[in-house]
Design an enzyme around this catalytic site. Structure first.
Site, PDB file in Angstrom:
ATOM      1  N   HIS A 114       0.820  -1.213   0.000  1.00 31.02           N
ATOM      2  CA  HIS A 114       0.000   0.000   0.000  1.00 31.02           C
ATOM      3  C   HIS A 114       0.856   1.266   0.000  1.00 31.02           C
ATOM      4  O   HIS A 114       1.838   1.353   0.721  1.00 31.02           O
ATOM      5  CB  HIS A 114      -0.888  -0.027   1.255  1.00 31.02           C
ATOM      6  CG  HIS A 114      -1.758   1.177   1.402  1.00 31.02           C
ATOM      7  ND1 HIS A 114      -1.749   1.979   2.522  1.00 31.02           N
ATOM      8  CD2 HIS A 114      -2.669   1.727   0.561  1.00 31.02           C
ATOM      9  CE1 HIS A 114      -2.625   2.954   2.369  1.00 31.02           C
ATOM     10  NE2 HIS A 114      -3.190   2.829   1.192  1.00 31.02           N
ATOM     11  N   GLU A 167       0.545  -0.650  -4.839  1.00 32.22           N
ATOM     12  CA  GLU A 167      -0.433   0.405  -5.118  1.00 32.22           C
ATOM     13  C   GLU A 167       0.281   1.737  -4.987  1.00 32.22           C
ATOM     14  O   GLU A 167       1.026   1.955  -4.034  1.00 32.22           O
ATOM     15  CB  GLU A 167      -1.591   0.312  -4.125  1.00 32.22           C
ATOM     16  CG  GLU A 167      -2.667   1.360  -4.361  1.00 32.22           C
ATOM     17  CD  GLU A 167      -2.866   2.303  -3.179  1.00 32.22           C
ATOM     18  OE1 GLU A 167      -3.962   2.865  -3.067  1.00 32.22           O
ATOM     19  OE2 GLU A 167      -1.920   2.506  -2.378  1.00 32.22           O
ATOM     20  N   ASP A 188      -0.149   6.058  -5.502  1.00 36.99           N
ATOM     21  CA  ASP A 188      -1.078   7.188  -5.621  1.00 36.99           C
ATOM     22  C   ASP A 188      -0.631   8.106  -6.751  1.00 36.99           C
ATOM     23  O   ASP A 188       0.559   8.368  -6.904  1.00 36.99           O
ATOM     24  CB  ASP A 188      -1.096   7.984  -4.311  1.00 36.99           C
ATOM     25  CG  ASP A 188      -1.562   7.130  -3.151  1.00 36.99           C
ATOM     26  OD1 ASP A 188      -2.711   6.666  -3.197  1.00 36.99           O
ATOM     27  OD2 ASP A 188      -0.778   6.913  -2.207  1.00 36.99           O
ATOM     28  N   HIS A 244       0.527  10.876  -1.803  1.00 38.93           N
ATOM     29  CA  HIS A 244      -0.736  10.696  -1.079  1.00 38.93           C
ATOM     30  C   HIS A 244      -1.073  11.942  -0.279  1.00 38.93           C
ATOM     31  O   HIS A 244      -2.137  12.521  -0.434  1.00 38.93           O
ATOM     32  CB  HIS A 244      -0.648   9.485  -0.151  1.00 38.93           C
ATOM     33  CG  HIS A 244      -1.964   9.125   0.473  1.00 38.93           C
ATOM     34  ND1 HIS A 244      -2.547   9.877   1.471  1.00 38.93           N
ATOM     35  CD2 HIS A 244      -2.817   8.097   0.238  1.00 38.93           C
ATOM     36  CE1 HIS A 244      -3.705   9.321   1.817  1.00 38.93           C
ATOM     37  NE2 HIS A 244      -3.890   8.245   1.082  1.00 38.93           N
ATOM     38  N   ASP A 260      -3.759   4.344  -7.915  1.00 36.77           N
ATOM     39  CA  ASP A 260      -4.870   4.964  -7.189  1.00 36.77           C
ATOM     40  C   ASP A 260      -4.948   6.404  -7.681  1.00 36.77           C
ATOM     41  O   ASP A 260      -4.178   7.262  -7.255  1.00 36.77           O
ATOM     42  CB  ASP A 260      -4.580   4.875  -5.687  1.00 36.77           C
ATOM     43  CG  ASP A 260      -5.700   5.444  -4.832  1.00 36.77           C
ATOM     44  OD1 ASP A 260      -6.621   6.082  -5.389  1.00 36.77           O
ATOM     45  OD2 ASP A 260      -5.650   5.279  -3.602  1.00 36.77           O
TER      46      ASP A 260
END
Length: 273
Positions: A5, A25, A27, A41, A85
């Protein structure tokens, strides 16, 4: 798929894969003109994490390409899936198509190396807002007009807003999407969330007329929650601690039933027992 993440700095790719992630993942933030700008993020983010690591998006893509190109000194064979994301909430709804076009150009140039021995990972475009579904068409049109429609074979989709499953299905219909669908469900690790919607997503995946190919749950950092998610039948778990998920997968109860996905496992195919 053990999904690392918030991997937003190039150095974190090695860090998360070495802990056991076969997927990451990342951002993606956009500027006012819908150009993908940073892998960032920002505050607030998950408990126990630094929220502010970042790279310029195109630079991150180059680092990611090295990590997923066989023969490169930075290559990780087991890194097979990347979820972008897409932080499109900063954009107006009518910019979604432009964001898709510009995202496709960036990936084509910096990740896929214009179709010439680029990175090999599968890519999921994760969109937080159903109203931004035109991003998908913009992305597809650009790869087609640039002469690389075949790269769409490597691209899948996710709407990450925890919307009603029926509403997501309708949106994919509008977007003209008929496959390559991952369905996320989850919440920041600072809060608790039940598995009701995950179970609905799994039921859709396993029905004869569902739209979902894979279901993933985020953000899971505890062994007990990992077991609950596996018991619910998810295909992926997003985590800040890949080693925790890997440890649970090694337990005798799960070892026989689950394995870590490799490049040969098609992420767009629904797994049938």
């Amino acid at each position: 798929w053990i999904m690392g993440h918030m991997v937003n700095a190039i150095a974190q790719i090695d860090e998360f894969v070495n802990l056991g992630a076969n997927s990451i993942e990342t951002d993606v933030s956009f500027d006012d003109s819908a150009n993908p700008e940073y892998t960032y993020h920002g505050v607030p983010c998950d408990c126990g994490r630094t929220c502010t690591k970042w790279e310029y998006f195109n630079e991150f893509l180059k680092g990611l390409r090295k990590a997923t190109t066989p023969g490169d000194s930075k290559y990780h064979e087991k890194l097979v899936l990347v979820v972008f994301d897409l932080k499109t909430s900063s954009l107006y709804d009518n910019q979604a198509s432009d964001a898709g076009k510009k995202l496709a150009k960036s990936l084509l140039q910096n990740y896929w190396n214009n179709g010439n021995n680029g990175g090999r990972a599968y890519i999921v475009l994760s969109i937080p807002n159903l109203a931004h579904y035109k991003l998908i068409a913009g992305f597809k049109e650009t790869l087609t007009s640039e002469g690389h429609p075949e790269l769409m074979d490597k691209v899948g989709y996710d709407f990450s807003g925890n919307d009603e499953i029926g509403d997501v299905a309708k949106t994919y219909k509008k977007a003209g999407v008929t496959g390559h669908v991952w369905q996320s469900d989850g919440i920041t690790n600072c809060l608790l969330r039940g598995l009701d919607r995950v179970r609905k997503a799994v039921a859709n995946r396993d029905s004869s007329n569902g739209y979902i190919n894979k279901v993933y749950y985020w953000t899971v950092d505890k062994r007990a929650t990992t077991r609950d998610a596996l018991d619910a039948g998810v295909d992926g778990i997003m985590t800040n601690y890949p080693d925790v998920i890997a440890g649970v997968l090694n337990e005798s109860a799960y070892k026989a039933k689950f394995r870590i996905a490799s490049y040969d496992d098609n992420p767009w195919e629904t797994f049938k027992n």
